[in-house]
Design an enzyme around this catalytic site. Structure first.
Site, PDB file in Angstrom:
ATOM      1  N   SER A  95      -6.886   5.800   3.712  1.00 46.07           N
ATOM      2  CA  SER A  95      -6.948   4.905   2.552  1.00 46.07           C
ATOM      3  C   SER A  95      -7.373   3.499   2.999  1.00 46.07           C
ATOM      4  O   SER A  95      -8.173   2.836   2.320  1.00 46.07           O
ATOM      5  CB  SER A  95      -5.581   4.811   1.864  1.00 46.07           C
ATOM      6  OG  SER A  95      -5.357   5.923   1.029  1.00 46.07           O
ATOM      7  N   ASN A 105      -2.128  19.213  -1.717  1.00 47.67           N
ATOM      8  CA  ASN A 105      -3.149  18.521  -0.930  1.00 47.67           C
ATOM      9  C   ASN A 105      -2.839  18.528   0.570  1.00 47.67           C
ATOM     10  O   ASN A 105      -3.691  18.888   1.394  1.00 47.67           O
ATOM     11  CB  ASN A 105      -3.281  17.084  -1.448  1.00 47.67           C
ATOM     12  CG  ASN A 105      -4.170  16.243  -0.573  1.00 47.67           C
ATOM     13  OD1 ASN A 105      -3.706  15.616   0.372  1.00 47.67           O
ATOM     14  ND2 ASN A 105      -5.462  16.270  -0.846  1.00 47.67           N
ATOM     15  N   LYS A 109       5.382   1.720  -3.070  1.00 45.89           N
ATOM     16  CA  LYS A 109       5.302   3.082  -3.622  1.00 45.89           C
ATOM     17  C   LYS A 109       5.596   3.008  -5.108  1.00 45.89           C
ATOM     18  O   LYS A 109       6.246   2.070  -5.573  1.00 45.89           O
ATOM     19  CB  LYS A 109       6.350   3.963  -2.941  1.00 45.89           C
ATOM     20  CG  LYS A 109       6.063   5.444  -3.045  1.00 45.89           C
ATOM     21  CD  LYS A 109       5.099   5.900  -1.979  1.00 45.89           C
ATOM     22  CE  LYS A 109       4.732   7.348  -2.115  1.00 45.89           C
ATOM     23  NZ  LYS A 109       3.992   7.841  -0.941  1.00 45.89           N
ATOM     24  N   LYS A 153       0.857  -1.192   0.000  1.00 42.82           N
ATOM     25  CA  LYS A 153       0.000   0.000   0.000  1.00 42.82           C
ATOM     26  C   LYS A 153       0.878   1.221   0.000  1.00 42.82           C
ATOM     27  O   LYS A 153       1.808   1.321   0.801  1.00 42.82           O
ATOM     28  CB  LYS A 153      -0.883  -0.006   1.263  1.00 42.82           C
ATOM     29  CG  LYS A 153      -1.842   1.175   1.322  1.00 42.82           C
ATOM     30  CD  LYS A 153      -3.094   0.921   0.537  1.00 42.82           C
ATOM     31  CE  LYS A 153      -3.890   2.189   0.257  1.00 42.82           C
ATOM     32  NZ  LYS A 153      -3.482   2.898  -1.002  1.00 42.82           N
ATOM     33  N   GLY A 199      -2.636   8.310  -4.265  1.00 43.08           N
ATOM     34  CA  GLY A 199      -1.960   9.517  -4.738  1.00 43.08           C
ATOM     35  C   GLY A 199      -0.733   9.881  -3.919  1.00 43.08           C
ATOM     36  O   GLY A 199      -0.470   9.326  -2.859  1.00 43.08           O
ATOM     37  N   ASP A 200       0.035  10.797  -4.459  1.00 45.12           N
ATOM     38  CA  ASP A 200       1.161  11.448  -3.771  1.00 45.12           C
ATOM     39  C   ASP A 200       1.405  12.729  -4.577  1.00 45.12           C
ATOM     40  O   ASP A 200       0.476  13.198  -5.248  1.00 45.12           O
ATOM     41  CB  ASP A 200       2.395  10.508  -3.739  1.00 45.12           C
ATOM     42  CG  ASP A 200       3.481  10.994  -2.771  1.00 45.12           C
ATOM     43  OD1 ASP A 200       3.362  10.756  -1.566  1.00 45.12           O
ATOM     44  OD2 ASP A 200       4.465  11.632  -3.223  1.00 45.12           O
ATOM     45  N   THR A 253      -4.468  13.566   5.208  1.00 49.01           N
ATOM     46  CA  THR A 253      -3.044  13.681   5.548  1.00 49.01           C
ATOM     47  C   THR A 253      -2.792  14.979   6.318  1.00 49.01           C
ATOM     48  O   THR A 253      -2.173  14.963   7.388  1.00 49.01           O
ATOM     49  CB  THR A 253      -2.173  13.609   4.284  1.00 49.01           C
ATOM     50  OG1 THR A 253      -2.563  12.464   3.525  1.00 49.01           O
ATOM     51  CG2 THR A 253      -0.713  13.509   4.648  1.00 49.01           C
TER      52      THR A 253
HETATM   53  P1  NDP Z   1       0.784  17.906  -4.179  1.00 52.58           P
HETATM   54  O1  NDP Z   1       1.268  17.553  -5.524  1.00 52.58           O
HETATM   55  O2  NDP Z   1      -0.655  18.099  -3.937  1.00 52.58           O
HETATM   56  O3  NDP Z   1       1.535  19.212  -3.652  1.00 52.58           O
HETATM   57  C1  NDP Z   1       2.926  19.267  -3.569  1.00 52.58           C
HETATM   58  C2  NDP Z   1       3.315  20.666  -3.083  1.00 52.58           C
HETATM   59  O4  NDP Z   1       4.713  20.660  -2.762  1.00 52.58           O
HETATM   60  C3  NDP Z   1       3.137  21.718  -4.153  1.00 52.58           C
HETATM   61  O5  NDP Z   1       2.875  22.947  -3.533  1.00 52.58           O
HETATM   62  C4  NDP Z   1       4.495  21.724  -4.834  1.00 52.58           C
HETATM   63  O6  NDP Z   1       4.810  22.932  -5.480  1.00 52.58           O
HETATM   64  C5  NDP Z   1       5.422  21.508  -3.671  1.00 52.58           C
HETATM   65  N1  NDP Z   1       6.630  20.808  -4.142  1.00 52.58           N
HETATM   66  C6  NDP Z   1       6.699  19.584  -4.705  1.00 52.58           C
HETATM   67  N2  NDP Z   1       7.949  19.284  -5.063  1.00 52.58           N
HETATM   68  C7  NDP Z   1       8.678  20.336  -4.722  1.00 52.58           C
HETATM   69  C8  NDP Z   1      10.049  20.625  -4.838  1.00 52.58           C
HETATM   70  N3  NDP Z   1      10.937  19.757  -5.387  1.00 52.58           N
HETATM   71  N4  NDP Z   1      10.471  21.813  -4.357  1.00 52.58           N
HETATM   72  C9  NDP Z   1       9.593  22.690  -3.793  1.00 52.58           C
HETATM   73  N5  NDP Z   1       8.275  22.463  -3.659  1.00 52.58           N
HETATM   74  C10 NDP Z   1       7.829  21.315  -4.123  1.00 52.58           C
HETATM   75  O7  NDP Z   1       1.384  16.765  -3.219  1.00 52.58           O
HETATM   76  P2  NDP Z   1       0.917  16.342  -1.761  1.00 52.58           P
HETATM   77  O8  NDP Z   1       0.444  17.533  -1.010  1.00 52.58           O
HETATM   78  O9  NDP Z   1       0.060  15.159  -1.879  1.00 52.58           O
HETATM   79  O10 NDP Z   1       2.307  15.834  -1.144  1.00 52.58           O
HETATM   80  C11 NDP Z   1       3.161  16.683  -0.382  1.00 52.58           C
HETATM   81  C12 NDP Z   1       4.065  15.831   0.506  1.00 52.58           C
HETATM   82  O11 NDP Z   1       3.265  15.045   1.399  1.00 52.58           O
HETATM   83  C13 NDP Z   1       4.949  14.826  -0.231  1.00 52.58           C
HETATM   84  O12 NDP Z   1       6.168  14.685   0.482  1.00 52.58           O
HETATM   85  C14 NDP Z   1       4.162  13.528  -0.118  1.00 52.58           C
HETATM   86  O13 NDP Z   1       4.997  12.398  -0.219  1.00 52.58           O
HETATM   87  C15 NDP Z   1       3.614  13.678   1.292  1.00 52.58           C
HETATM   88  N6  NDP Z   1       2.441  12.864   1.617  1.00 52.58           N
HETATM   89  C16 NDP Z   1       1.307  12.912   0.865  1.00 52.58           C
HETATM   90  C17 NDP Z   1       0.198  12.166   1.212  1.00 52.58           C
HETATM   91  C18 NDP Z   1      -1.092  12.251   0.480  1.00 52.58           C
HETATM   92  O14 NDP Z   1      -2.046  11.642   0.945  1.00 52.58           O
HETATM   93  N7  NDP Z   1      -1.197  13.003  -0.601  1.00 52.58           N
HETATM   94  C19 NDP Z   1       0.252  11.257   2.368  1.00 52.58           C
HETATM   95  C20 NDP Z   1       1.462  11.337   3.141  1.00 52.58           C
HETATM   96  C21 NDP Z   1       2.508  12.106   2.743  1.00 52.58           C
HETATM   97  P3  NDP Z   1       4.699  23.024  -7.090  1.00 52.58           P
HETATM   98  O15 NDP Z   1       3.240  22.985  -7.389  1.00 52.58           O
HETATM   99  O16 NDP Z   1       5.357  24.307  -7.415  1.00 52.58           O
HETATM  100  O17 NDP Z   1       5.441  21.813  -7.621  1.00 52.58           O
HETATM  101  O1  2IT Z   2       3.014   8.888   1.586  1.00 50.40           O
HETATM  102  C1  2IT Z   2       1.857   8.436   1.765  1.00 50.40           C
HETATM  103  O2  2IT Z   2       1.544   7.882   2.821  1.00 50.40           O
HETATM  104  C2  2IT Z   2       0.866   8.627   0.708  1.00 50.40           C
HETATM  105  N1  2IT Z   2       1.165   9.238  -0.312  1.00 50.40           N
HETATM  106  C3  2IT Z   2      -0.515   8.059   0.852  1.00 50.40           C
HETATM  107  C4  2IT Z   2      -0.521   6.603   0.479  1.00 50.40           C
HETATM  108  C5  2IT Z   2      -1.878   5.940   0.427  1.00 50.40           C
HETATM  109  O3  2IT Z   2      -1.879   4.760   0.035  1.00 50.40           O
HETATM  110  O4  2IT Z   2      -2.897   6.537   0.754  1.00 50.40           O
END
Ligand code: NDP
Ligand code: 2IT
Length: 445
Positions: free
Chosen positions: A377, A241, A126, A90, A165-166, A210
């Site tokens: 999830s 997100n 992943k 997952k 998603g991520d 998250t």
């Molecule tokens: P999104 O794509 O929704 O948003 C990512 C955000 O981070 C955007 O504002 C983006 O800016 C910025 N960003 C991404 N890459 C970079 C970079 N190299 N340098 C600077 N800014 C950056 O992603 P999420 O919000 O889903 O994910 C954010 C973090 O949370 C990640 O580390 C992800 O692994 C983690 N995460 C996500 C989960 C989920 O359920 N979605 C669960 C657990 C962890 P820009 O638009 O300019 O690229």
């Molecule tokens: O980093 C993470 O935990 C996620 N992007 C969410 C993974 C999931 O299966 O909901």
């Protein structure tokens, strides 16, 4: 680090050259695990660590698609199925130009422990692609997702591997991926993906989970110091997100979120970020933070630079790995930082994490603090399995219980191993012990 673990670490690093982020994630976990191996030498004999660091399966594939001009484009797709001791693999899919095997493996490795901490029956995996969705039309994103799934479908399933998603993968992409999976397999297998739309098998609260969960975890840490989010000055990185929903929940608890960022710059909004406007700009219009600043008015937008230049009492890094370095950490600490809750995966460099811990700042590592997304999830999978859908209130209550439970497990594990308040140690040992027990029970596989 324990000398026995050092030798295993050296082998793991040598076997996986050029994967800096994977190395970083492995070393950080190994540094916590000496005391468990003192108590349980049988773990060494069964080579649990060597097995944990070797993914059960790694899939790398070509993703061909055509852009709006009719030109052929080729990307690389990945799915690393890391560990299935506790349940089907997952973990999310990341679409970002920086994606390569080392990123997918660091994320998959962290996911094993994170998923164990949730207490839900899910293993770790992943995936993703070096596809850059930025500036691409809906049609291009759809064609890419369809091509990606045309290979991925044979490797996944509700009992096998369940992506979500991520970065760069949200509801739109999950929709295209699910549609193609359904079309190829001729099965309405809801539990094969999570983060689905609410009318076709999704769960309420999953989009918020998250960010909401990161704030719940951080609130629990603050409570141990007799305080709360109420009245805190918060800085959040990112505006995707996780960031948006962390901002929303922190402000719901009485904090003022004074800054957030994207990869182009950051905004300082002393009155507190206007979440409704931010959602409109980012989620509806798919715009940039600069557009938010222009529409909001009276706020400053800094082109380039780091959002960690802004002082805060609570920092919630919610963008990406290694975005907060030692220098930024030291400056934040000097200016009154109380707590860090990692919404992103591994956003603090090793130097930054050391600065926070040495200064006695409450430090919630990503594998604990951002586990609310994957936990919800798993709640989506439960609803799919029982062909049911739960109310927002019920699902949010489950999320809250899970996050408070993760906090308490990390805290009590840190106490048990003689380092109270060390959430890194608590998360690493807490997650590891659960997976290791299951691996021992299931024999040499
Ligand atoms: P999104 O794509 O929704 O948003 C990512 C955000 O981070 C955007 O504002 C983006 O800016 C910025 N960003 C991404 N890459 C970079 C970079 N190299 N340098 C600077 N800014 C950056 O992603 P999420 O919000 O889903 O994910 C954010 C973090 O949370 C990640 O580390 C992800 O692994 C983690 N995460 C996500 C989960 C989920 O359920 N979605 C669960 C657990 C962890 P820009 O638009 O300019 O690229
Ligand atoms: O980093 C993470 O935990 C996620 N992007 C969410 C993974 C999931 O299966 O909901």
């Amino acid at each position: 680090m324990d000398a026995r673990l050092e030798a295993i670490r050296d082998t793991v690093l040598a076997r996986n050259p050029g994967e800096a982020e994977f190395h970083q994630a492995v070393v950080e976990v190994f540094e916590s695990l000496g005391p468990v191996h003192d108590r349980h030498p049988e773990l060494l004999e069964a080579a649990i660590l060597e097995r944990l660091c070797e993914p059960e399966r790694q899939i790398i594939f070509r993703v061909p698609w055509t852009d709006d001009q009719g030109r052929v484009q080729i990307n690389r797709g990945f799915r690393v199925e890391f560990n299935s001791a506790l349940g089907p693999y997952k973990g999310g899919l990341r679409f970002h130009p920086s994606v390569y095997l080392g990123i997918v493996k660091f994320l998959g490795f962290e996911q094993i422990f994170k998923n164990a901490l949730t207490g839900m029956p899910i293993g770790g995996g992943k995936g993703g692609s070096d596809f850059d969705p930025r500036g691409r039309s809906d049609g291009e994103v759809m064609r890419f997702c369809q091509s990606f799934m045309t290979e991925l479908y044979r490797h996944i399933g509700e009992y096998t591997d369940v992506p979500a998603g991520d970065i760069g993968v949200g509801g739109r992409e999950i929709g295209y991926l699910f549609g193609q999976y359904k079309r190829i397999t001729n099965r309405y297998e809801s539990g094969v993906l999570t983060g689905k739309g609410i009318s076709w098998g999704g769960s309420l609260v999953r989009p918020e989970a998250t960010g909401f969960g990161t704030v719940i975890f951080t609130q629990e840490m603050l409570k141990t110091r007799g305080t709360s989010f109420d009245g805190q000055r918060v800085v959040v990185s990112g505006s995707g997100n996780v960031a948006i929903n962390a901002i929303a929940n922190a402000q719901a608890l009485g904090a003022t979120v004074v800054a957030c960022s994207d990869s182009s710059g950051y905004v300082v909004d002393e009155a507190g970020i206007d979440v409704a406007l931010l959602r409109e700009v980012k989620e509806v219009q798919r715009g940039r933070l600069k557009d938010y600043a222009e529409r909001r008015g009276g706020v400053s937008y800094v082109d380039g630079g780091s959002v960690w230049e802004v002082d805060a009492t609570v920092a919630l890094p919610c963008a990406t790995q290694n975005e907060l370095d030692g220098g930024a950490a030291a400056r934040l600490v000097r200016n009154g930082l109380l707590a860090v809750g990692e919404g992103a995966n591994m956003p603090s460099t090793r130097d930054a994490a050391a600065v926070f811990q040495q200064a006695g700042v409450l430090f919630g590592p990503g594998k604990a603090a951002n586990a609310g997304g994957v936990a919800t999830s798993a709640l989506e999978m439960q609803q799919n399995a029982s062909r049911d859908s739960w109310s927002f209130e019920h699902t949010e209550e489950r999320l809250t219980d899970i996050m408070v439970g993760i906090h308490d497990r990390c805290a009590s594990t840190a106490d048990e191993y003689g380092d109270p308040g060390n959430y890194v140690l608590g998360a690493n040992i807490g997650g590891f012990v659960k997976v290791a027990d299951a691996m021992l029970a299931q024999g040499l596989i």
